[in-house]
Design an enzyme around this catalytic site. Sequence first.
Site, PDB file in Angstrom:
ATOM      1  N   VAL A 190       0.837  -1.201   0.000  1.00 51.24           N
ATOM      2  CA  VAL A 190       0.000   0.000   0.000  1.00 51.24           C
ATOM      3  C   VAL A 190       0.876   1.257   0.000  1.00 51.24           C
ATOM      4  O   VAL A 190       0.628   2.206  -0.751  1.00 51.24           O
ATOM      5  CB  VAL A 190      -0.963  -0.011   1.202  1.00 51.24           C
ATOM      6  N   CYS A 191       1.904   1.262   0.811  1.00 48.78           N
ATOM      7  CA  CYS A 191       2.776   2.435   0.895  1.00 48.78           C
ATOM      8  C   CYS A 191       3.504   2.695  -0.424  1.00 48.78           C
ATOM      9  O   CYS A 191       3.753   3.844  -0.786  1.00 48.78           O
ATOM     10  CB  CYS A 191       3.783   2.267   2.030  1.00 48.78           C
ATOM     11  N   THR A 192       3.836   1.635  -1.141  1.00 54.46           N
ATOM     12  CA  THR A 192       4.479   1.796  -2.443  1.00 54.46           C
ATOM     13  C   THR A 192       3.576   2.597  -3.369  1.00 54.46           C
ATOM     14  O   THR A 192       4.030   3.520  -4.067  1.00 54.46           O
ATOM     15  CB  THR A 192       4.799   0.420  -3.041  1.00 54.46           C
ATOM     16  N   LEU A 215       3.417   6.427  -2.087  1.00 50.29           N
ATOM     17  CA  LEU A 215       4.579   7.256  -2.393  1.00 50.29           C
ATOM     18  C   LEU A 215       4.575   7.672  -3.860  1.00 50.29           C
ATOM     19  O   LEU A 215       4.928   8.804  -4.205  1.00 50.29           O
ATOM     20  CB  LEU A 215       5.864   6.508  -2.043  1.00 50.29           C
TER      21      LEU A 215
END
Length: 219
Positions: free
Chosen positions: A44-46, A49
């Site tokens: 999810v963080c990928t 960002l």
Amino acid sequence: MSLRINDIAPDFTADTTQGAIQFHDWIGDGWAVLFSHPKNFTPVCTTELGAMAGLEPEFRKRGVKIIGISVDPVESHSKWKSDIRTATGFDVDYPLIGDKDLKVAKLYDMLPAGAGETSEGRTPADNATVRSVFVIGPDKKIKLVLTYPMTTGRNFNEILRAIDSIQLTAKHQVATPANWQQGEDVIITAAVSNEDAITRFGSFDTVLPYLRKTKQPQA
């Protein structure tokens, strides 16, 4: 002690993908968004960002700097950037803070004081609370705080919408209603009398005695 709106955003020094910074100096006289991540190479963080990288010009138009933070070393961030480009098509050109000693995560009350002093050996679940967004004004005060669960990707268009509201209402004695978008009618605050409202805004509609709407003032 938890951070609240209008608290001074804690200052800190940190290593980033663009070198060492002193946070308040880095913010300068403008606005900033600090958004955090529980661990590198998480799905999810990928996407987040990359989404933020794609929206960076929109933040820049509003005088807002963006900076990410993950409780992993800076060296790991540099490797992560390649995956972000592959997944989203965007290059991360804004700085990413390496918080391997968990100092900033604790300072911003995203991890408890007893969380230890290293990110080594910690899992994303251990750092699940490091999923926040802080909007910080030129006065270095916190204007907005949002915290998300790990499974829910953040909507950064909503962050832009909120910044539009925060910046507008900082200049004029107005508030914005639910689901407000740039250019739509705004609410006149209770501190403005009807007479003063006519002078300031030209005209307004009284929906309720305490709810008066008018056209959005120009900057």
